[in-house]
Design an enzyme around this catalytic site. Structure first.
Site, short mmCIF file in Angstrom:
data_model
loop_
_atom_site.label_atom_id
_atom_site.label_comp_id
_atom_site.label_asym_id
_atom_site.label_seq_id
_atom_site.Cartn_x
_atom_site.Cartn_y
_atom_site.Cartn_z
N ARG A 99 0.84 -1.18 0.00
CA ARG A 99 0.00 0.00 0.00
C ARG A 99 0.89 1.24 0.00
O ARG A 99 1.93 1.27 0.65
CB ARG A 99 -0.84 -0.03 1.29
CG ARG A 99 -1.81 1.10 1.48
CD ARG A 99 -2.96 0.99 0.55
NE ARG A 99 -4.13 1.76 0.97
CZ ARG A 99 -5.17 1.96 0.18
NH1 ARG A 99 -5.18 1.47 -1.05
NH2 ARG A 99 -6.22 2.63 0.60
N THR A 396 -9.66 0.22 -9.87
CA THR A 396 -8.65 -0.72 -9.44
C THR A 396 -8.74 -1.93 -10.35
O THR A 396 -9.64 -2.01 -11.17
CB THR A 396 -9.00 -1.12 -7.99
OG1 THR A 396 -8.90 0.01 -7.17
CG2 THR A 396 -8.16 -2.21 -7.42
N GLU A 435 -3.97 7.89 -3.82
CA GLU A 435 -4.38 7.02 -2.71
C GLU A 435 -4.57 7.78 -1.39
O GLU A 435 -5.32 7.35 -0.52
CB GLU A 435 -3.34 5.91 -2.51
CG GLU A 435 -3.92 4.59 -2.08
CD GLU A 435 -4.72 3.94 -3.21
OE1 GLU A 435 -5.89 3.65 -2.99
OE2 GLU A 435 -4.16 3.74 -4.31
N ASP A 438 -7.86 8.32 0.23
CA ASP A 438 -8.53 7.25 0.98
C ASP A 438 -8.48 7.50 2.49
O ASP A 438 -9.11 6.79 3.26
CB ASP A 438 -7.91 5.88 0.66
CG ASP A 438 -8.63 5.18 -0.49
OD1 ASP A 438 -9.56 5.77 -1.07
OD2 ASP A 438 -8.26 4.02 -0.80
N SER A 457 -7.78 0.71 3.26
CA SER A 457 -8.21 0.23 1.95
C SER A 457 -9.43 -0.67 2.11
O SER A 457 -9.78 -1.09 3.21
CB SER A 457 -7.07 -0.57 1.31
OG SER A 457 -7.53 -1.25 0.16
N GLY A 478 -13.35 -1.71 -7.20
CA GLY A 478 -14.62 -1.03 -6.94
C GLY A 478 -14.68 -0.26 -5.63
O GLY A 478 -15.77 -0.10 -5.07
N GLY A 479 -13.54 0.23 -5.10
CA GLY A 479 -13.59 0.99 -3.86
C GLY A 479 -14.21 0.16 -2.76
O GLY A 479 -13.97 -1.05 -2.66
#
Ligand code: GLU
Length: 581
Positions: A99, A396, A435, A438, A457, A478-479
């Site tokens: 990540r 993603t 990112e 998020d 995440s 898809g989040g």
């Protein structure tokens, strides 16, 4: 901010004679290795590596590198991801967390201006949204520890695709059009993906010599070429002085060469749970994917779903997801910064408590529970408060590979939003992630930005075992809907008894403890929708396609079935080394 001149020599060129697009084959059964991805070229790259004797880990990196070329808006070396690996010889599952991390300059105020959260889209399309990319370090760890090949071998197929070009599909063109405004901000991005400021059209062929060059430098110089060499310098420059087109503005970030040089991937134990005789191995924090799927499955396990009408079982699926999301939204974040009550959240006893809250009529919204009383150590004084769903974008990609020796990979990686921050690194043809959006923009919340922290995440690459052997894999982009897509596919497959291709193709319903459940076009008004409305379920007004899953099923006769999407995101490509038995 100063506009930067176009790096014309390395700009992507668009040629007008189309190459034949490889036809998608969403289901394939056979022996040897298998692969499922959303891109024909990526699946072919994985198969080529398997045919050359590479293992599933080598092939997964080859497929991922190719996806970076053909699906540049959803993934690539400018982002990060999570890889779950079943190692056949050791009979164990490990995960590689790569990540993105927040640069050392980050504080909890990173996305506040005058004390107020920044507008989300403005934050996304900026250098300030870019986290230190983890993908190349993740690939390096995967290959070094568990692979058999080096960067040179596994990046070769992707370099070829980047140099030769790939045909623009309807979806590619559509996604470019949707992101026109973001791409118009940045000179190298407009040069790559726009023509006179407009999206490249279907049928054009895209070549990306810049990305080929980035891969070639990594093939030559290894992981350091990315984190310490000219690529690192180009990333830092692009983040801190975004390469804007004349007259455009965007916020700059503050990233240093030390941020890149210090980036580490983490080998983490998988999050293990059980469901009706399966062992489910998912991603632990900083992804909330594994824990949230596990909590919802634990809640569902208390019902005899097979004995129920489908609508009642699906009502329970939605309610279990709602409850699990209430906990996810309240408690989960980077475990290196916070003592999240994961043990409590995934305990069967806690699920039994949560289950009692489910009624025959849908809840309006669920509150977080108190998983601390289900932890071994119950002395934790802090009880974060539940918070509404943070605005998140989606996309993603997910891929999955197995090899003839029984190694299995489930891998989800991303640059966050479609097209990430919108910044293509000049000279290197790859998009930088966004990112950092998020993180929750304002606190107090476990997921506020901090230096070095990884944003929470939803990615949920999953490998399920039965009787100690791989049974299936599943994952999706898809989040936050990733979690519900994985959960619903497991529910469809295990509880509703659908074959995996049907489990994937069924209409997706995503309940994330928001005001209403997300649904797909065509669902409202269907008999299935009406039956669920009888349980008080409500739908979001604007249906949208949800996810793009890929799966493997290990059949009792020793064959493997690779399954990709039959309709969503175009058609995916499932391949096996030897078709049939
Ligand atoms: N950034 C998202 C996450 O890590 C994944 C990207 C997406 O699919 O939206 O959960």
């Amino acid at each position: 901010m100063k506009a930067t001149a176009l790096a014309c020599g390395l700009a992507l060129s668009i040629v007008l004679q189309p190459l034949p697009a490889a036809a998608g084959t969403p289901v394939a059964t056979g022996t040897g290795g298998a692969v499922a991805t959303i891109s024909a070229q990526a699946s072919q790259s994985a198969l080529a590596i398997l045919d050359q004797g590479g293992n599933a880990i080598d092939a997964a990196v080859a497929a991922a590198a190719t996806l970076g070329v053909t699906d540049p808006f959803s993934c690539g070396i400018g982002g990060g991801g999570f890889m779950v690996i079943y190692l056949a010889r050791d009979k164990r599952v490990i995960t590689i967390d790569h990540r993105e991390t927040a640069p050392a300059s980050f504080t909890p105020h990173a996305f506040l201006e005058n004390g107020k959260p920044l507008d989300f889209d403005t934050a996304v399309a900026s250098g300030a949204a870019v986290g230190v990319p983890g993908t190349v370090r993740g690939w390096h760890e995967a290959l070094q520890r568990y692979g058999t090949m080096d960067f040179k071998q596994v990046l070769a197929p992707a370099i070829e695709v980047a140099n030769k070009g790939y045909p623009v599909t309807e979806i590619f063109s559509h996604l470019t059009a949707e992101n026109e405004r973001k791409f118009q901000l940045y000179a190298p991005t407009s040069a790559l993906y726009l023509r006179s400021g407009k999206a490249v059209q279907p049928g054009a062929v895209i070549r990306n010599p810049g990305m080929a060059r980035a891969y070639a430098e990594i093939a030559q110089g290894g992981v350091k070429a990315f984190y310490e060499g000219p690529i690192a310098r180009a990333i830092v420059a692009a983040v801190n002085t975004p390469p804007l087109n004349p007259g455009k503005t965007a916020r700059a970030g503050r990233m240093t060469m030390a941020d890149l040089a210090n980036y580490e991937a983490r080998i983490r134990q998988p999050l293990r749970s059980t469901y009706r005789g399966y062992e489910i191995y998912g991603m632990p924090l900083p992804s909330s994917g594994g824990a949230t799927v596990a909590e919802a499955l634990n809640i569902l396990e208390g019902y005899d779903l097979k004995a129920m009408p489908r609508a009642e079982a699906e009502h329970l699926y939605l309610e279990a997801s709602r409850l699990a999301f209430a906990d996810r939204n309240a408690y989960l974040a980077d475990p290196e910064y916070l003592d999240a009550p994961v043990a409590g959240i995934v305990s069967k006893a806690y699920a039994a408590e949560r289950r009692k809250l489910i009624k025959r009529q849908a809840a309006r919204s669920a509150h977080a529970g108190d998983p601390y009383s289900y932890q071994d150590d119950q002395s934790v004084p802090l009880r974060p408060q539940s918070k509404g769903l943070q605005l998140e974008n989606a996309h993603t990609t997910h891929l999955t590979v197995s090899d003839k020796d029984g190694n299995v990979v489930a891998y989800t990686f991303t640059i966050e939003s479609w097209g990430g921050s919108g910044i293509v690194v000049p000279g290197y043809g790859f998009l930088l992630n966004n990112e950092m959006t998020d993180f929750d923009f304002s606190g107090p919340h476990p997921n506020v930005p901090e230096a070095g922290k990884r944003p929470r995440s939803s990615m949920a690459p999953t490998i399920a075992l039965k009787d100690g052997k791989p049974a299936f894999t599943i994952g999706s982009p898809g989040g936050a809907t990733i979690i519900t897509t994985v959960l619903q596919t497991i529910f469809n497959y295990i509880d509703l008894g659908m074959p995996m291709d049907q489990a994937l193709n069924a209409p997706r319903l995503s309940e994330r403890n928001g005001d209403a459940t997300s649904i797909e076009p065509g669902f409202p008004g269907s008999a299935q929708a009406r039956a669920l409305q009888g349980f008080g379920q409500r739908w979001e007004a604007a249906p949208e396609e949800i996810g793009a899953a890929n799966a493997l099923v290990f059949n009792p006769d020793g064959t493997v079935t690779a399954v990709s999407e039959g309709k969503r995101h175009g058609v995916g490509t499932a391949l096996v080394q030897r078709r049939g038995h």
